[in-house]
Scaffold this active site. Structure first.
Site, short mmCIF file in Angstrom:
data_model
loop_
_atom_site.label_atom_id
_atom_site.label_comp_id
_atom_site.label_asym_id
_atom_site.label_seq_id
_atom_site.Cartn_x
_atom_site.Cartn_y
_atom_site.Cartn_z
N CYS A 112 3.84 45.20 95.07
CA CYS A 112 3.03 44.05 95.51
C CYS A 112 2.34 44.30 96.85
CB CYS A 112 3.88 42.80 95.59
SG CYS A 112 4.67 42.42 94.03
N HIS A 252 0.91 37.71 100.24
CA HIS A 252 1.10 38.04 98.82
C HIS A 252 1.52 36.77 98.08
CE1 HIS A 252 2.52 39.56 95.12
NE2 HIS A 252 3.80 39.49 95.43
N ASN A 282 2.23 35.58 89.99
CA ASN A 282 2.34 36.77 90.83
C ASN A 282 1.61 37.94 90.16
OD1 ASN A 282 3.14 39.06 92.22
ND2 ASN A 282 5.29 38.45 92.38
N1 ACO Z 1 13.41 28.10 83.23
C1 ACO Z 1 14.53 27.35 83.27
N2 ACO Z 1 15.65 27.76 83.85
C2 ACO Z 1 15.66 28.97 84.42
C3 ACO Z 1 14.52 29.80 84.41
C4 ACO Z 1 13.37 29.32 83.77
N3 ACO Z 1 12.22 30.02 83.71
N4 ACO Z 1 14.83 30.96 85.05
C5 ACO Z 1 16.09 30.85 85.46
N5 ACO Z 1 16.61 29.67 85.07
C6 ACO Z 1 17.93 29.12 85.29
C7 ACO Z 1 18.97 30.19 85.53
O1 ACO Z 1 19.42 30.72 84.31
C8 ACO Z 1 20.04 29.42 86.27
O2 ACO Z 1 20.78 28.69 85.31
P1 ACO Z 1 22.37 28.51 85.50
O3 ACO Z 1 22.53 27.76 86.79
O4 ACO Z 1 22.75 27.74 84.29
O5 ACO Z 1 22.93 29.90 85.56
C9 ACO Z 1 19.25 28.42 87.08
O6 ACO Z 1 17.94 28.35 86.49
C10 ACO Z 1 19.12 28.78 88.53
O7 ACO Z 1 18.75 30.16 88.61
P2 ACO Z 1 18.43 30.85 89.98
O8 ACO Z 1 18.03 32.27 89.73
O9 ACO Z 1 19.54 30.59 90.95
O10 ACO Z 1 17.16 30.00 90.42
P3 ACO Z 1 16.41 30.01 91.79
O11 ACO Z 1 16.36 28.66 92.30
O12 ACO Z 1 16.90 31.11 92.68
O13 ACO Z 1 14.94 30.40 91.35
C11 ACO Z 1 13.48 32.29 91.26
C12 ACO Z 1 14.72 31.65 90.70
C13 ACO Z 1 12.29 31.38 91.04
C14 ACO Z 1 13.25 33.59 90.55
C15 ACO Z 1 13.71 32.50 92.78
O14 ACO Z 1 14.89 33.20 93.03
C16 ACO Z 1 12.60 33.24 93.41
O15 ACO Z 1 11.52 32.71 93.57
N6 ACO Z 1 12.83 34.52 93.82
C17 ACO Z 1 11.82 35.38 94.30
C18 ACO Z 1 11.28 36.05 93.13
C19 ACO Z 1 9.94 36.58 93.38
O16 ACO Z 1 9.00 35.86 93.62
N7 ACO Z 1 9.88 37.88 93.29
C20 ACO Z 1 8.75 38.58 93.50
C21 ACO Z 1 8.44 38.51 94.96
S1 ACO Z 1 8.27 39.99 95.68
C22 ACO Z 1 7.16 40.69 94.79
O17 ACO Z 1 6.24 40.08 94.32
C23 ACO Z 1 7.34 42.09 94.66
#
Ligand code: ACO
Length: 325
Positions: A112, A252, A282
């Site tokens: 990214c 980003h 993204n």
């Molecule tokens: N829809 C519904 N539920 C979902 C989804 C979805 N698409 N994805 C995950 N869940 C569920 C999980 O299974 C989990 O369920 P559980 O509690 O029953 O186990 C619950 O939602 C919570 O999951 P978390 O992973 O803890 O959710 P979080 O609030 O952390 O959000 C996310 C996840 C959006 C991926 C977050 O961690 C995030 O934004 N991280 C950064 C990711 C990113 O942007 N990466 C790229 C950036 S750097 C780059 O671009 C190189």
């Protein structure tokens, strides 16, 4: 003498997949995706489109705005981790498409942060007088790297391309400085095994889904916010510029919560943090040049403005550029 951006361009594939479309085949909801990420839709490349096609369209738009003939280009640098092939470099295909015969063309792999790494590299060539006109591209087809059965990653990514044309010019306007960082110690938090030399193609690998993006979302989130903030501050401090003097910060576009948290840590009001993540998701290396093109064409950046571009990506990599527009 500075490298000045004289044209911006972008391209996103026609097909749009909304969160509601995802609900039809994935255990997810529009509400979950919007609350957790701010993403409402993403562009998805057509079956017959490859990354070089997207990159070429974005480059043509930037060249048109700059009024530069491709034959005048000395250099093409492309940030991408989803090129058409492992080799040749995607930039070679773009060079052919544009008929930019004089230009040296190569790819950079910084995920990214790829566009900022590319911009910084091109800037060094301008500074040393080796090139007069360059084209820097960020282009990706991320939707072919995700497992569409994995709701925790596939909802986050989209496809697109952005580009800038730069020319060495006298005066205060142009790239003031760029700052790049790498921390390879935590690469496993975000990677794609693909068909790399550590994970060559095999039937078993395909059956196990070994080749898709793997991400520890929570961990990545924290590092992303810190890195995006730190590298932006570094760029400001290196130039003796205050936050108040900056017209726009274009980070980003990973997700809205990362953008909001970065703005807070930077102590910058939300209206100064550009966001179009709702429309594109993204797009990895393409996200900053797409956002820059949108901000520029919509008049959000004016001549003389100070603009910060800051990126974070797999590697981990991070980078920033401070630009006097
Ligand atoms: N829809 C519904 N539920 C979902 C989804 C979805 N698409 N994805 C995950 N869940 C569920 C999980 O299974 C989990 O369920 P559980 O509690 O029953 O186990 C619950 O939602 C919570 O999951 P978390 O992973 O803890 O959710 P979080 O609030 O952390 O959000 C996310 C996840 C959006 C991926 C977050 O961690 C995030 O934004 N991280 C950064 C990711 C990113 O942007 N990466 C790229 C950036 S750097 C780059 O671009 C190189």
């Amino acid at each position: 003498m500075k490298a000045r951006i004289i044209g911006t361009g972008s391209y996103a594939p026609e097909k749009v997949v909304t969160n509601s479309d995802l609900e039809k085949f994935l255990d997810t909801t529009d509400e979950w995706i919007v609350t957790r990420t701010g993403i409402k839709q993403r562009h998805v490349a057509a079956d017959n489109e490859a990354t070089s096609d997207l990159a070429t369209r974005a480059a043509q738009n930037a060249l048109e705005m700059a009024g530069v003939d491709p034959a005048e280009l000395d250099l093409i640098v492309m940030g991408s981790v989803t090129g058409d092939f492992p080799f040749p470099a995607c930039a070679c295909l773009v060079q052919k498409n544009l008929a930019a015969k004089k230009a040296v063309a190569f790819d950079l792999s910084a995920a990214c942060s790829g566009f900022i790494f590319g911009l910084s590299t091109a800037d060094q060539y301008h500074k040393t007088g080796r090139v007069k006109k360059s084209l820097v591209i960020g282009a990706e087809i991320m939707t072919r790297t995700v497992n569409w059965d994995d709701r925790s990653t596939c909802v986050l990514f989209g496809d697109g391309a952005g580009a800038v044309v730069m020319e060495t010019m006298e005066g205060e306007r142009g790239i003031l400085s760029t700052h790049l960082h790498t921390d390879g110690s935590r690469w496993e938090l975000l990677y794609q095994a693909g068909f790399g030399s550590r994970t060559p193609p095999s039937h078993a690998g395909i059956d196990e889904g070994a080749y898709f993006i793997k991400m520890a979302g929570n961990e990545v989130f924290k590092v992303a916010v810190c890195s995006l903030t730190d590298v932006a501050i570094e760029a400001l401090e290196a130039n003796g510029v205050t936050r108040e003097e900056v017209a726009l910060i274009i980070p980003h576009q990973a997700n809205q919560r990362i953008l909001d948290a970065t703005g807070k840590r930077l102590k910058v009001p939300p209206e100064k943090i550009f966001s179009n993540v709702a429309s594109y998701a993204n797009t990895s290396a393409a996200s900053i040049p797409i956002a820059l093109d949108e901000a520029h064409r919509s008049g959000q950046i004016k001549e003389g403005d100070l603009v910060v571009l800051n990126a974070f990506g797999s590697g981990f990599t991070s980078g920033a550029a401070l630009i006097r527009w």
